[in-house]
Write a protein that holds these residues in place. Structure first.
Motif, PDB file in Angstrom:
ATOM      1  N   ASN A   5     -61.739 -13.754  20.316  1.00  0.00           N
ATOM      2  CA  ASN A   5     -61.787 -12.371  20.764  1.00  0.00           C
ATOM      3  C   ASN A   5     -61.521 -11.438  19.585  1.00  0.00           C
ATOM      4  O   ASN A   5     -60.377 -11.223  19.193  1.00  0.00           O
ATOM      5  CB  ASN A   5     -60.742 -12.172  21.874  1.00  0.00           C
ATOM      6  CG  ASN A   5     -60.846 -10.794  22.488  1.00  0.00           C
ATOM      7  OD1 ASN A   5     -61.906 -10.165  22.442  1.00  0.00           O
ATOM      8  ND2 ASN A   5     -59.750 -10.321  23.048  1.00  0.00           N
ATOM      9  N   CYS A   6     -62.591 -10.899  19.016  1.00  0.00           N
ATOM     10  CA  CYS A   6     -62.428  -9.924  17.940  1.00  0.00           C
ATOM     11  C   CYS A   6     -61.848  -8.652  18.551  1.00  0.00           C
ATOM     12  O   CYS A   6     -62.409  -8.128  19.522  1.00  0.00           O
ATOM     13  CB  CYS A   6     -63.771  -9.632  17.275  1.00  0.00           C
ATOM     14  SG  CYS A   6     -63.709  -8.238  16.133  1.00  0.00           S
ATOM     15  N   PRO A   7     -60.746  -8.116  18.012  1.00  0.00           N
ATOM     16  CA  PRO A   7     -60.151  -6.923  18.621  1.00  0.00           C
ATOM     17  C   PRO A   7     -61.081  -5.713  18.576  1.00  0.00           C
ATOM     18  O   PRO A   7     -60.856  -4.732  19.267  1.00  0.00           O
ATOM     19  CB  PRO A   7     -58.906  -6.661  17.773  1.00  0.00           C
ATOM     20  CG  PRO A   7     -58.664  -7.897  17.009  1.00  0.00           C
ATOM     21  CD  PRO A   7     -59.981  -8.599  16.865  1.00  0.00           C
ATOM     22  N   TYR A   8     -62.130  -5.809  17.753  1.00  0.00           N
ATOM     23  CA  TYR A   8     -63.042  -4.667  17.631  1.00  0.00           C
ATOM     24  C   TYR A   8     -64.330  -4.872  18.422  1.00  0.00           C
ATOM     25  O   TYR A   8     -64.924  -3.916  18.906  1.00  0.00           O
ATOM     26  CB  TYR A   8     -63.375  -4.424  16.150  1.00  0.00           C
ATOM     27  CG  TYR A   8     -62.141  -4.235  15.314  1.00  0.00           C
ATOM     28  CD1 TYR A   8     -61.488  -2.997  15.272  1.00  0.00           C
ATOM     29  CD2 TYR A   8     -61.580  -5.295  14.610  1.00  0.00           C
ATOM     30  CE1 TYR A   8     -60.329  -2.829  14.540  1.00  0.00           C
ATOM     31  CE2 TYR A   8     -60.415  -5.140  13.871  1.00  0.00           C
ATOM     32  CZ  TYR A   8     -59.788  -3.908  13.842  1.00  0.00           C
ATOM     33  OH  TYR A   8     -58.644  -3.735  13.125  1.00  0.00           O
ATOM     34  N   CYS A   9     -64.781  -6.131  18.550  1.00  0.00           N
ATOM     35  CA  CYS A   9     -66.093  -6.409  19.158  1.00  0.00           C
ATOM     36  C   CYS A   9     -65.990  -7.138  20.490  1.00  0.00           C
ATOM     37  O   CYS A   9     -66.949  -7.146  21.257  1.00  0.00           O
ATOM     38  CB  CYS A   9     -66.946  -7.273  18.233  1.00  0.00           C
ATOM     39  SG  CYS A   9     -67.136  -6.587  16.595  1.00  0.00           S
ATOM     40  N   GLY A  10     -64.894  -7.815  20.737  1.00  0.00           N
ATOM     41  CA  GLY A  10     -64.798  -8.629  21.942  1.00  0.00           C
ATOM     42  C   GLY A  10     -65.049 -10.096  21.650  1.00  0.00           C
ATOM     43  O   GLY A  10     -64.975 -10.528  20.499  1.00  0.00           O
ATOM     44  N   ARG A  58     -61.537 -13.254   9.905  1.00  0.00           N
ATOM     45  CA  ARG A  58     -62.459 -12.159   9.624  1.00  0.00           C
ATOM     46  C   ARG A  58     -63.735 -12.363  10.424  1.00  0.00           C
ATOM     47  O   ARG A  58     -64.296 -13.469  10.436  1.00  0.00           O
ATOM     48  CB  ARG A  58     -62.793 -12.107   8.128  1.00  0.00           C
ATOM     49  CG  ARG A  58     -63.600 -10.876   7.789  1.00  0.00           C
ATOM     50  CD  ARG A  58     -63.923 -10.771   6.307  1.00  0.00           C
ATOM     51  NE  ARG A  58     -64.757  -9.579   6.116  1.00  0.00           N
ATOM     52  CZ  ARG A  58     -65.628  -9.431   5.120  1.00  0.00           C
ATOM     53  NH1 ARG A  58     -65.749 -10.370   4.208  1.00  0.00           N
ATOM     54  NH2 ARG A  58     -66.352  -8.337   5.032  1.00  0.00           N
ATOM     55  N   HIS A  59     -64.175 -11.323  11.083  1.00  0.00           N
ATOM     56  CA  HIS A  59     -65.414 -11.386  11.863  1.00  0.00           C
ATOM     57  C   HIS A  59     -66.575 -11.167  10.901  1.00  0.00           C
ATOM     58  O   HIS A  59     -67.258 -10.147  10.943  1.00  0.00           O
ATOM     59  CB  HIS A  59     -65.386 -10.320  12.967  1.00  0.00           C
ATOM     60  CG  HIS A  59     -66.464 -10.516  13.987  1.00  0.00           C
ATOM     61  ND1 HIS A  59     -66.731  -9.587  14.965  1.00  0.00           N
ATOM     62  CD2 HIS A  59     -67.332 -11.543  14.186  1.00  0.00           C
ATOM     63  CE1 HIS A  59     -67.735 -10.033  15.716  1.00  0.00           C
ATOM     64  NE2 HIS A  59     -68.114 -11.211  15.257  1.00  0.00           N
ATOM     65  N   ILE A  60     -66.771 -12.198  10.068  1.00  0.00           N
ATOM     66  CA  ILE A  60     -67.639 -11.992   8.900  1.00  0.00           C
ATOM     67  C   ILE A  60     -69.097 -11.777   9.287  1.00  0.00           C
ATOM     68  O   ILE A  60     -69.804 -10.998   8.664  1.00  0.00           O
ATOM     69  CB  ILE A  60     -67.478 -13.154   7.901  1.00  0.00           C
ATOM     70  CG1 ILE A  60     -68.271 -12.896   6.627  1.00  0.00           C
ATOM     71  CG2 ILE A  60     -67.864 -14.488   8.512  1.00  0.00           C
ATOM     72  CD1 ILE A  60     -67.549 -13.315   5.390  1.00  0.00           C
ATOM     73  N   GLY A  62     -70.126 -10.329  11.973  1.00  0.00           N
ATOM     74  CA  GLY A  62     -70.093  -9.345  13.037  1.00  0.00           C
ATOM     75  C   GLY A  62     -69.705  -8.030  12.404  1.00  0.00           C
ATOM     76  O   GLY A  62     -70.388  -7.544  11.506  1.00  0.00           O
ATOM     77  N   CYS A  63     -68.565  -7.497  12.819  1.00  0.00           N
ATOM     78  CA  CYS A  63     -68.152  -6.195  12.306  1.00  0.00           C
ATOM     79  C   CYS A  63     -67.599  -6.283  10.886  1.00  0.00           C
ATOM     80  O   CYS A  63     -67.407  -5.258  10.241  1.00  0.00           O
ATOM     81  CB  CYS A  63     -67.119  -5.572  13.233  1.00  0.00           C
ATOM     82  SG  CYS A  63     -65.584  -6.525  13.326  1.00  0.00           S
ATOM     83  N   GLY A  64     -67.284  -7.489  10.421  1.00  0.00           N
ATOM     84  CA  GLY A  64     -66.774  -7.637   9.066  1.00  0.00           C
ATOM     85  C   GLY A  64     -65.288  -7.366   8.937  1.00  0.00           C
ATOM     86  O   GLY A  64     -64.740  -7.465   7.833  1.00  0.00           O
TER      87      GLY A  64
HETATM   88 ZN   LIG Z   1     -65.782  -7.837  15.266  1.00  0.00          ZN
END
Ligand SMILES: [Zn+2]
Lengths: 96, 1000
Positions: A5-10, A58-60, A62-64
């Motif tokens: 679960n990315c805190p920014y993207c889900g 790191r959501h590499i 995705g949002c980075g």
């Molecule tokens: Zn993300």
């Protein structure tokens, strides 16, 4: 494959993420003030617990963004994720 | 041969559609709906293979995925050949060509069978005991011999011509297995309105119902009920049914991997379709209805062709209309054997006798068998079989209270055995669920779950039809509720089927044969006998994990589907320890062997690891450039003319750059645009250099360290504006450098107002290098004055070229006057061609990376990753000048302050001249002070770069040598296998040490 679960993207699949080592190890504000032993400790020594581990991801692909997570190193499952800069959630430390 | 062993009628085969096929070249015929195994059985053929180690004749043991013996190679040609397929799963199609494996010269006469006679010499652990010494003999002699003799199928000679595709799917409830429990689960979930997927590995849904003869559900024959249930599911919009689809892997967070066989069963496949599809399914909830596997009985000679699992024998008769023989002996420890006897009798097979290990078989099925006039012998074991390529008789021995009674030989051509059923817990175990031992059933059943799944029916030990249906429906309803809060309507099933009870047997069965010679097989595929496992326990092995590896039981491609519980039973018996204390080996994916193709998918050939090409690649290819791989990039290595080899071409290219002008594609350089009010401060912290005073329009060579003080990357950086930097990195380092910068920016200094953007792919970089570079570029540029006064070395200007916006760097990696023209990459080739045309009158020469390497080595410029290896400080590679010592902090500064980082004996970059000037050293060669020193010879360092320099007319080398700067002028030695090369330590700059050529 884990869902993280990315805190920014889900929620996204594991392959979009990259591990970033233990969390909450801040770079000293003035490294020159540290002894060699203190610097070595900052640079190399990590807790490596059996159980709940606060770590950076790191959501590499995705949002980075970097974020933090608490993951259980026994089950491999994530307990929670939270944004960089936020305090480690109050989750009991693992039994060593 | 025709199907002499066909039943008169019945079964799910289509008798109106005969299918011709060959097995080992023999022309045979079956029906549509047959498997290869059922068609062979219908033709009276059981002998299908030779065993792995002893080359014993082997027949068809089972009717499903658990088949250990009948492994065949199938394929119309080498490019479509698949070895090691289970004949029990190969669907028959017109023209199918199958061959047996592991036999030479033929299946009926196999020279390797001599191993069987030598079997006393092949005990468990044989490989470990015999082939330990000498170590080299293993790879040279033993292993190839063993591989040739003991083996499975052969790999095809031609590349796989088929296509494989990969897909993703999501559902609320995934049901694995479409037997009674799985169907009921799907019906419940479907009725709840959630999105359901029901998958089954077989060509038809129905599982055990497909082999049902006399069971009924809701007042209908079971097979009619099955058809109705499937019609109900097919009509539902929220249900996806997938046959020929094996759930082979259970991965975290309910990700299930499915292998769907799309065209494998078709004689002439649609060329538009892939052979197989990989499905990665993410299910909110999972119902595992994977059924159970029948356990064989472990008795002497239980591996003779014609000996098969009882329920499989029944499946062949009922489902495929194929009689496994004319006269059967049944050996059983449970009531299932009686069901098979009754069904075979109904199919017209004579039942010679039922030998039952139990003293008092008293269930519903034994009573039916007695009533049908079948001879039942309680307290009786089969203690041997006769026959060579097919069983011809069984020895039935009465077991008394304390010893064995009389033995009678009974003629038969098929022997069916049943030790009861073992729940198929493979996927549950893969999901990391904890198994629990059921002492009544003598087997492991699913215990505590880890994933969001539940097991249903026989896969958790509920073997009775009614119980499986009810359990399946409840679990399907539970899954739908857990997934979506959905509610299934109440539904009951009225099932009529003879009860199977809970009896069974694990371990070896008793026998009165000489234990030294009796071969009672536990693992058919790996040729492991009860004796081998007992021997392992005598030799001190206790853990089943160790026994497994020592004896290889359960380690074959069937992962011990038929053998695991019997092996545990034998160990338990030998050690007088209850089964749960011995443990259980781990089930790992895949459930059944899975093709490499399905994992590779489209990632084959050119798509395996896609190559990156610059905008100028096509031009270089047209010029006949030879390319090299640098990371994923294709880079022109050199541009040969005529019959030139690399040496001549590179020498010519070097001369052109030094004397006139060369053109080089530097587009692969990593590029990062760093923008924002705090950009300079960020650069100060990330690089060793000082950036605050660098004026816009100027360039600086930057060095980046890791926090441990070692060189990580380097590159030329242009300051485009007070708040904007154009950063270049090494070709391979760009992603790493950007990630490193992002890490610090996001997590250490989020207060800095800076943006990082990768621009590697956005810029084409055309390096024009040499004393005539200015003349070549000048006519093409607008808005940029190239004169040395207006644009000194290490500056950057913006303007246009052919009307295209450009950033021109005056920079040199060759030691000559040079410019790098950056243009948006969509214009790269056009600009390149214009520069090349403009340079014609100056003799402009395209050069590749090899020339670039030689030219930079002549100047002593390092390449990160060649001169450095992750343990070099800036000072080690003569970059101490680039470290901003007045800066309070930068990444790596504190580490550089450690005493060891400035120790005098650190390896330092120096040059080497071979005393014999034409000798070119080998890169990586070690450098020593005294080649005659006793071994181990102290090593001082190694050669990092080495070339022939045409401008110097001799060889040059760079090296890192302990205390190297203090050794300049010394003679050292480079020992090679055939000689010792003497070298002299020099300064690392071989050409134009003062740098006067930048300013021509
Ligand atoms: Zn993300």
């Amino acid at each position: 494959m884990l869902i993280i679960n990315c805190p920014y993207c889900g929620e996204r699949p594991e392959i979009e993420f990259r591990y970033g080592g233990e969390a909450h190890i801040a770079r000293p504000a003035d490294p020159s003030a540290l002894s060699d032993a203190e610097w070595t400790d900052f640079l190399y020594n990590r807790t490596n617990p059996k159980g709940k581990h606060a770590e950076r991801w790191r959501h590499i692909h995705g949002c980075g963004r970097y974020f933090n997570a608490v993951r259980d190193t026994v089950s491999d499952f994530f307990v929670t994720t939270y944004k960089t800069g936020e305090a480690r959630p109050d989750i009991e430390e693992s039994a060593r | 041969m025709t199907g002499a062993f066909r039943t008169a009628s019945g079964g799910r085969i289509d008798r109106s559609k005969p299918v011709a096929f060959t097995f080992d070249g023999q022309h045979l015929s079956g029906f549509s709906g047959d498997t290869l195994a059922s068609a062979l059985i219908a033709n009276g053929i059981h002998l299908t293979g030779r065993s792995f180690k002893y080359h014993r004749p082997r027949g068809i043991l089972s009717a499903g995925t658990d088949e250990p013996n009948a492994l065949v190679g199938v394929g119309r040609d080498e490019a479509h050949y698949a070895p090691n397929l289970r004949a029990t799963q190969v669907e028959l199609y017109e023209g199918l060509k199958a061959e047996s494996q592991n036999r030479w010269p033929s299946l009926k006469f196999d020279a390797g069978a001599v191993n069987d006679l030598a079997s006393p010499l092949l005990p468990s652990g044989f490989y470990y005991k015999t082939f330990m010494w000498p170590a080299k003999a293993w790879t040279k002699f033993y292993e190839p011999k063993i591989r040739a003799m003991a083996g499975l199928g052969r790999a095809p000679e031609a590349p796989d011509a088929d296509r494989y595709s990969q897909h993703y799917a999501h559902c609320d409830v995934l049901v694995v297995g479409s037997g009674p429990a799985g169907l009921a689960a799907a019906l419940a979930a479907a009725a709840s309105g959630v999105k359901v997927m029901l998958v089954d590995e077989q060509p038809e849904m129905g599982g055990s119902l497909l082999a049902s003869r006399d069971a009924s559900i809701d007042g209908k024959p079971a097979q009619q009920w099955l058809a109705d249930a499937l019609a109900e599911l097919s009509a539902a919009d929220n249900v996806t049914l997938m046959t020929r689809t094996t759930a082979f892997g259970y991965f975290p967070h309910n990700m299930i991997a499915l292998a769907e066989r799309v065209t494998e069963h078709v004689a002439v496949p649609d060329p538009e379709l892939p052979r197989e599809r990989l499905w990665q399914v993410r299910a909110k909830e999972v119902v595992l209805a994977t059924g159970a596997l029948e356990r064989p009985l472990v008795f002497p000679d239980n591996d003779r062709p014609g000996v098969m699992l009882a329920d499989s024998g029944r499946t062949y008769a009922n489902r495929y209309g194929a009689k496994p023989g004319k006269r059967a002996v049944i050996f059983t420890a449970c009531d299932a054997g009686y069901r098979s006897a009754l069904d075979l009798a109904a199919a017209g097979v004579e039942i010679a006798a039922i030998a039952d290990l139990r003293r008092n078989p008293a269930g519903e099925l034994p009573a039916k068998a007695l009533a049908a006039g079948i001879e039942v012998r309680p307290s009786t074991a089969v203690t041997g079989t006769s026959g060579r390529l097919r069983v011809s008789g069984a020895a039935l021995t009465k077991m008394g209270e304390y010893d064995f009674g009389a033995t009678q030989q009974i003629a038969c051509d098929v022997l069916l055995m049943s030790g009861g059923f073992t729940p198929s817990v493979h996927l549950f175990s893969q999901s990391r669920g904890k198994l629990a031992f059921d002492p009544v059933l003598n087997c492991y059943v699913p215990g505590t779950s880890v994933e969001r799944e539940r097991s249903a029916g026989a896969s958790r030990g509920l073997f009775e039809l009614g119980a499986a249906l009810e359990d399946g429906y409840a679990k399907g309803a539970d899954a739908a509720k857990a997934a979506k809060g959905a509610k299934a309507p109440a539904r009951a099933f009225a099932a009529q089927a003879p009860r199977l009870g809970t009896d069974g047997h694990i371990g070896a069965t008793p026998h009165n044969r000489n234990p030294a010679f009796a071969k009672a097989f536990v693992d058919w595929q790996n040729d492991v006998t009860a004796k081998d496992i007992k021997l392992a326990t005598r030799e001190g092995f206790r853990s089943i994990e160790h026994i497994k590896r020592y004896t290889t039981t359960g380690m074959a491609t069937d992962q011990g589907k038929t053998s695991n519980m019997n092996a545990l039973g034998i160990v338990s018996d030998a050690l007088k320890t209850p089964v749960p204390q011995i443990g259980l080996t781990t089930f790992r994916p895949p459930f059944t062997p899975t093709t490499f193709g399905i994992f590779a998918g489209a990632a084959r050939g050119e798509l395996f690891d896609p190559a990156r090409q610059t905008a100028i690649h096509g031009w270089a290819a047209e010029q006949g450039a030879i390319f090299e791989d640098v990371g994923n990039w294709k880079r022109a290595l050199y541009f040969p003319r005529g019959n030139e080899g690399m040496h001549e071409a590179v020498a010519r290219e070097c001369r052109a750059v030094r004397s006139a002008v060369g053109i080089f594609d530097a587009s692969t350089l990593g590029k990062i645009e760093i923008v924002g009010p705090d950009a300079a401060e960020f650069m100060n912290r990330m690089y060793t250099n000082a950036w605050a005073k660098l004026e816009p329009g100027r360039l600086r060579y930057g060095v980046m360290l890791r926090e441990d003080g070692f060189v990580m990357d380097d590159g030329v950086v242009g300051r485009m504006a007070p708040d904007r930097f154009h950063v270049t990195t090494t070709t391979g380092g760009a992603p790493r450098v950007l990630a490193h910068m992002e890490d610090y920016l996001q997590t250490e200094w989020p207060d800095l107002d800076v943006w990082l953007t990768s621009t590697t792919e956005q810029w084409s970089v055309i390096a024009v290098q040499g004393p005539l570079a200015r003349q070549v570029l000048r006519p093409l540029l607008e808005g940029i004055d190239l004169s040395k006064e207006a644009m000194p070395h290490m500056s950057v200007r913006e303007g246009t070229i052919l009307g295209i916006p450009t950033r021109v760097f005056s920079v040199s990696f060759t030691g000559e006057l040079g410019f790098e023209v950056n243009v948006p990459s969509e214009h790269g080739r056009k600009v390149w061609e214009a520069i090349y045309a403009s340079g014609q009158k100056f003799g402009i020469t395209p050069y590749g990376t090899e020339t670039m390497h030689v030219l930079r080595a002549e100047k002593g410029y390092i390449i990160v990753g060649q001169e450095t290896d992750g343990t070099a400080t800036p000072d080690d590679v003569n970059l101490g000048w680039a470290v901003g010592k007045a800066k309070k902090d930068f990444v790596g500064k504190r580490a550089l302050a450690r005493a060891s980082m400035s120790a005098p004996d650190r390896k330092q970059l120096v040059g080497l001249f071979t005393v014999e000037p034409q000798t070119v050293l080998e890169e990586g060669a070690q450098v020593v002070a005294d080649p005659k020193a006793p071994v181990p010879v102290p090593m001082l360092g190694h050669v990092t770069s080495s070339y022939h320099s045409s401008v110097l007319g001799r060889s040059i080398a760079l090296a890192v040598i302990k205390g190297g700067r203090g050794r300049i002028g010394q003679k050292l030695f480079v020992p090679m296998p055939d000689r010792v090369i003497e070298v002299e330590v020099t300064e690392p700059v071989f050409y134009d040490p003062k740098g006067e050529r930048f300013d021509v």
